[in-house]
Write a protein that holds these residues in place. Structure first.
Motif, PDB file in Angstrom:
ATOM      1  N   GLY A 141     -87.548  90.213 134.231  1.00  0.00           N
ATOM      2  CA  GLY A 141     -89.390  91.152 133.551  1.00  0.00           C
ATOM      3  C   GLY A 141     -89.143  91.892 134.372  1.00  0.00           C
ATOM      4  N   GLU A 142     -89.886  93.587 133.634  1.00  0.00           N
ATOM      5  CA  GLU A 142     -89.608  94.363 133.819  1.00  0.00           C
ATOM      6  C   GLU A 142     -91.241  94.567 134.161  1.00  0.00           C
ATOM      7  OE1 GLU A 142     -89.777  95.991 130.232  1.00  0.00           O
ATOM      8  OE2 GLU A 142     -87.798  96.034 129.593  1.00  0.00           O
ATOM      9  N   ILE A 143     -91.825  95.610 135.359  1.00  0.00           N
ATOM     10  CA  ILE A 143     -92.384  96.064 136.405  1.00  0.00           C
ATOM     11  C   ILE A 143     -93.821  96.162 135.261  1.00  0.00           C
ATOM     12  CG2 ILE A 143     -91.376  96.347 138.081  1.00  0.00           C
ATOM     13  CD1 ILE A 143     -91.574  98.541 137.855  1.00  0.00           C
ATOM     14  N   GLU A 144     -93.446  96.305 133.926  1.00  0.00           N
ATOM     15  CA  GLU A 144     -94.298  97.447 132.864  1.00  0.00           C
ATOM     16  C   GLU A 144     -95.258  95.782 132.177  1.00  0.00           C
ATOM     17  OE1 GLU A 144     -91.779  99.931 133.247  1.00  0.00           O
ATOM     18  OE2 GLU A 144     -91.160  98.756 132.954  1.00  0.00           O
ATOM     19  N   HIS A 145     -93.738  95.048 132.063  1.00  0.00           N
ATOM     20  CA  HIS A 145     -94.860  93.628 131.348  1.00  0.00           C
ATOM     21  C   HIS A 145     -94.528  92.110 132.731  1.00  0.00           C
ATOM     22  CE1 HIS A 145     -93.379  96.891 128.409  1.00  0.00           C
ATOM     23  NE2 HIS A 145     -94.549  96.598 128.377  1.00  0.00           N
ATOM     24  N   LEU A 146     -95.328  92.574 133.718  1.00  0.00           N
ATOM     25  CA  LEU A 146     -95.097  91.478 134.605  1.00  0.00           C
ATOM     26  C   LEU A 146     -95.354  89.976 134.169  1.00  0.00           C
ATOM     27  CD1 LEU A 146     -97.160  93.188 138.148  1.00  0.00           C
ATOM     28  CD2 LEU A 146     -93.521  92.928 137.485  1.00  0.00           C
ATOM     29  N   PRO A 147     -94.264  89.241 134.303  1.00  0.00           N
ATOM     30  CA  PRO A 147     -94.072  87.698 134.252  1.00  0.00           C
ATOM     31  C   PRO A 147     -95.167  86.972 135.258  1.00  0.00           C
ATOM     32  CG  PRO A 147     -91.749  88.127 135.459  1.00  0.00           C
ATOM     33  CD  PRO A 147     -92.483  89.107 135.192  1.00  0.00           C
ATOM     34  N   VAL A 148     -96.333  87.260 135.708  1.00  0.00           N
ATOM     35  CA  VAL A 148     -97.077  87.267 136.398  1.00  0.00           C
ATOM     36  C   VAL A 148     -99.018  86.657 136.383  1.00  0.00           C
ATOM     37  CG1 VAL A 148     -98.178  87.370 138.964  1.00  0.00           C
ATOM     38  CG2 VAL A 148     -95.786  87.990 137.950  1.00  0.00           C
ATOM     39  N   ALA A 149     -99.573  85.658 136.225  1.00  0.00           N
ATOM     40  CA  ALA A 149    -100.817  85.815 136.272  1.00  0.00           C
ATOM     41  C   ALA A 149    -101.660  86.588 136.197  1.00  0.00           C
ATOM     42  CB  ALA A 149    -101.765  83.895 135.945  1.00  0.00           C
ATOM     43  N   ASP A 150    -103.019  86.537 135.998  1.00  0.00           N
ATOM     44  CA  ASP A 150    -103.572  87.282 136.064  1.00  0.00           C
ATOM     45  C   ASP A 150    -104.855  86.756 137.650  1.00  0.00           C
ATOM     46  OD1 ASP A 150    -103.493  88.625 133.738  1.00  0.00           O
ATOM     47  OD2 ASP A 150    -105.409  88.043 132.607  1.00  0.00           O
ATOM     48  N   ASN A 151    -104.981  88.536 138.528  1.00  0.00           N
ATOM     49  CA  ASN A 151    -105.811  87.777 139.503  1.00  0.00           C
ATOM     50  C   ASN A 151    -105.341  86.284 140.449  1.00  0.00           C
ATOM     51  OD1 ASN A 151    -107.696  89.548 138.310  1.00  0.00           O
ATOM     52  ND2 ASN A 151    -108.450  87.883 137.619  1.00  0.00           N
ATOM     53  N   SER A 152    -104.074  86.866 140.360  1.00  0.00           N
ATOM     54  CA  SER A 152    -103.126  85.353 141.189  1.00  0.00           C
ATOM     55  C   SER A 152    -102.704  85.842 142.404  1.00  0.00           C
ATOM     56  CB  SER A 152    -102.304  84.603 140.313  1.00  0.00           C
ATOM     57  OG  SER A 152    -101.562  85.756 139.817  1.00  0.00           O
ATOM     58  N   VAL A 153    -101.923  87.376 142.913  1.00  0.00           N
ATOM     59  CA  VAL A 153    -101.381  87.551 143.615  1.00  0.00           C
ATOM     60  C   VAL A 153    -102.186  88.429 145.225  1.00  0.00           C
ATOM     61  CG1 VAL A 153     -99.904  90.028 144.538  1.00  0.00           C
ATOM     62  CG2 VAL A 153     -99.527  88.498 142.334  1.00  0.00           C
ATOM     63  N   ASP A 154    -101.926  88.234 146.301  1.00  0.00           N
ATOM     64  CA  ASP A 154    -102.814  88.696 147.454  1.00  0.00           C
ATOM     65  C   ASP A 154    -102.145  90.080 147.619  1.00  0.00           C
ATOM     66  OD1 ASP A 154    -104.513  86.691 147.816  1.00  0.00           O
ATOM     67  OD2 ASP A 154    -103.106  85.515 147.977  1.00  0.00           O
ATOM     68  N   VAL A 155    -101.296  90.334 147.417  1.00  0.00           N
ATOM     69  CA  VAL A 155    -100.576  91.126 148.631  1.00  0.00           C
ATOM     70  C   VAL A 155     -99.286  92.072 147.230  1.00  0.00           C
ATOM     71  CG1 VAL A 155     -99.289  92.837 149.627  1.00  0.00           C
ATOM     72  CG2 VAL A 155    -101.401  91.075 150.347  1.00  0.00           C
ATOM     73  N   VAL A 156     -99.153  93.198 146.807  1.00  0.00           N
ATOM     74  CA  VAL A 156     -98.000  94.082 145.706  1.00  0.00           C
ATOM     75  C   VAL A 156     -97.146  94.798 146.703  1.00  0.00           C
ATOM     76  CG1 VAL A 156     -97.396  94.848 143.787  1.00  0.00           C
ATOM     77  CG2 VAL A 156     -99.595  93.405 143.596  1.00  0.00           C
ATOM     78  N   LEU A 157     -96.365  94.593 146.712  1.00  0.00           N
ATOM     79  CA  LEU A 157     -95.154  95.084 147.447  1.00  0.00           C
ATOM     80  C   LEU A 157     -94.092  96.210 146.248  1.00  0.00           C
ATOM     81  CD1 LEU A 157     -93.243  92.439 149.995  1.00  0.00           C
ATOM     82  CD2 LEU A 157     -95.608  93.997 150.594  1.00  0.00           C
ATOM     83  N   SER A 158     -93.581  97.638 146.954  1.00  0.00           N
ATOM     84  CA  SER A 158     -92.641  97.855 146.073  1.00  0.00           C
ATOM     85  C   SER A 158     -91.816  98.765 147.068  1.00  0.00           C
ATOM     86  CB  SER A 158     -93.242  98.353 144.516  1.00  0.00           C
ATOM     87  OG  SER A 158     -92.308  98.857 143.823  1.00  0.00           O
ATOM     88  N   ASN A 159     -90.925  99.125 146.738  1.00  0.00           N
ATOM     89  CA  ASN A 159     -89.770 100.389 147.566  1.00  0.00           C
ATOM     90  C   ASN A 159     -89.708 100.524 147.059  1.00  0.00           C
ATOM     91  OD1 ASN A 159     -89.247 100.997 149.998  1.00  0.00           O
ATOM     92  ND2 ASN A 159     -88.646  99.054 151.688  1.00  0.00           N
ATOM     93  N   CYS A 160     -89.125 101.732 146.699  1.00  0.00           N
ATOM     94  CA  CYS A 160     -88.844 103.008 145.570  1.00  0.00           C
ATOM     95  C   CYS A 160     -88.062 102.151 144.333  1.00  0.00           C
ATOM     96  CB  CYS A 160     -86.862 103.241 146.607  1.00  0.00           C
ATOM     97  SG  CYS A 160     -86.658 105.592 146.770  1.00  0.00           S
ATOM     98  N   VAL A 161     -89.133 102.178 143.124  1.00  0.00           N
ATOM     99  CA  VAL A 161     -89.019 101.512 142.530  1.00  0.00           C
ATOM    100  C   VAL A 161     -89.593 102.118 141.203  1.00  0.00           C
ATOM    101  CG1 VAL A 161     -88.977  99.396 141.042  1.00  0.00           C
ATOM    102  CG2 VAL A 161     -87.487  99.623 142.892  1.00  0.00           C
ATOM    103  N   ILE A 162     -91.264 102.078 141.727  1.00  0.00           N
ATOM    104  CA  ILE A 162     -92.016 102.754 140.946  1.00  0.00           C
ATOM    105  C   ILE A 162     -91.225 104.137 139.394  1.00  0.00           C
ATOM    106  CG2 ILE A 162     -94.538 103.059 140.039  1.00  0.00           C
ATOM    107  CD1 ILE A 162     -95.338 101.559 142.217  1.00  0.00           C
ATOM    108  N   ASN A 163     -90.939 104.536 140.745  1.00  0.00           N
ATOM    109  CA  ASN A 163     -90.063 105.466 140.230  1.00  0.00           C
ATOM    110  C   ASN A 163     -89.046 105.712 139.475  1.00  0.00           C
ATOM    111  OD1 ASN A 163     -87.120 106.711 141.014  1.00  0.00           O
ATOM    112  ND2 ASN A 163     -88.610 105.725 142.054  1.00  0.00           N
ATOM    113  N   LEU A 164     -88.690 104.226 139.249  1.00  0.00           N
ATOM    114  CA  LEU A 164     -87.674 104.592 138.077  1.00  0.00           C
ATOM    115  C   LEU A 164     -88.172 103.924 136.919  1.00  0.00           C
ATOM    116  CD1 LEU A 164     -86.195 102.361 140.318  1.00  0.00           C
ATOM    117  CD2 LEU A 164     -84.644 104.520 139.366  1.00  0.00           C
ATOM    118  N   SER A 165     -89.583 103.534 136.891  1.00  0.00           N
ATOM    119  CA  SER A 165     -90.164 103.591 135.141  1.00  0.00           C
ATOM    120  C   SER A 165     -90.164 104.254 134.365  1.00  0.00           C
ATOM    121  CB  SER A 165     -91.701 102.765 135.514  1.00  0.00           C
ATOM    122  OG  SER A 165     -92.363 102.555 134.270  1.00  0.00           O
TER     123      SER A 165
END
Length: 284
Positions: A141-165
């Motif tokens: 999936g694309e990080i602009e359209h995450l295949p993840v449900a609303d309000n379902s995650v405790d911690v979001v990580l990302s490492n040197c990726v958002i700059n690529l969006s």
């Protein structure tokens, strides 16, 4: 940036990282080993704060030197957490997060590059056998359209990726959407301290190398505020840029040559740690 330009940018990034996953491109900037680094991937990870045990206790080949920081260091993961890693690649941070959240937790990696996903899923076999855990998964999936449900995650990580969006505000809106109230964001990324020369911004190598897609530090802060985040902690970290300079990376050498004589790389860019708590939702 219109929709066509955004898709062109995604295609360039996807092609670059597919090559890294397949081994046909040794690094995202063609310089050697790792993302824009001629240094050994393990040496780079160590310089960013990953321990020797962390680095060695991983499936073979998942450390491709694609980090520019260590989001796990400040994530404060605990047993039972549901963790989401944006742009998870081969699973470098996912496989380290898994044992920290234990059997009752879950770690989800999302990546838009099928070749990276294939690499990470193959590594799951080793991880399950080695750790005795079956608590990680990888989704296309694309990080602009995450295949993840609303309000379902405790911690979001990302490492040197958002700059690529090509659409960073949308990425942060998605992060806010999936994060539970009281959840946390721990992101490492490249940000700019001032505008880069035009020849750097137009370079495909600099895009895939995590540089020309980066935005100004103040712009990042404004996006976070607009998305509803509060108590924003955005700290500059010099270690990654120093590692690139000391490793004599060809891409960074070209950028340095493009700068005015009085400017250094530290004047125009930095890696940064973004730590955010989510207190309330503005999206319902």
């Amino acid at each position: 940036m219109d929709s066509t330009q955004k898709e062109e940018m995604r295609a360039k990034v996807r092609q670059g990282y597919a090559g890294i996953a397949l081994g046909s491109t040794q690094s995202c900037c063609g310089s050697g080993q790792g993302c824009c680094s001629s240094a050994n991937a393990g040496t780079l990870a160590a310089s960013l704060g990953y321990s020797e045990d962390d680095i060695n206790d991983l499936p073979e080949g998942v450390n491709m030197g694609l980090s520019c920081g260590n989001p796990l260091a400040l994530a404060s993961l605990k047993e039972g957490d549901v963790v989401l890693d944006l742009g998870s690649g081969g699973g470098f941070d996912v496989f380290q997060a898994g044992p920290r959240v234990g059997k009752s937790g879950r770690v989800i990696g999302v990546d838009m590059t099928a070749e990276m996903l294939h690499k990470a899923r193959n590594a799951c076999v080793w991880y399950r056998e080695h750790s005795g855990l079956d608590n990680v998964e990888f989704r296309l999936g694309e990080i602009e359209h995450l295949p993840v449900a609303d309000n379902s995650v405790d911690v979001v990580l990302s490492n040197c990726v958002i700059n690529l969006s090509p659409d960073k505000p949308q990425v942060w809106k998605e992060i806010f959407r999936v994060l539970r109230s009281g959840g946390k964001v721990s992101v490492s990324d490249i940000v700019l301290l001032e505008e880069l020369p035009e020849n750097v911004m137009d370079s495909v190598a600099a895009l895939v190398g995590c540089i020309s897609g980066a935005i100004l530090l103040e712009e990042t802060k404004n996006i976070l505020k607009e998305c509803g985040f509060i108590h924003i902690s955005l700290d500059k970290k010099s270690g990654y840029i120093e590692a690139m300079e000391s490793g004599d990376d060809p891409l960074y050498a070209k950028i340095r040559q493009s700068l005015p004589p009085e400017k250094t790389l530290h004047d125009v860019m930095t890696s940064a740690m973004v730590i955010l708590p989510k207190r309330s939702s503005v999206y319902g």
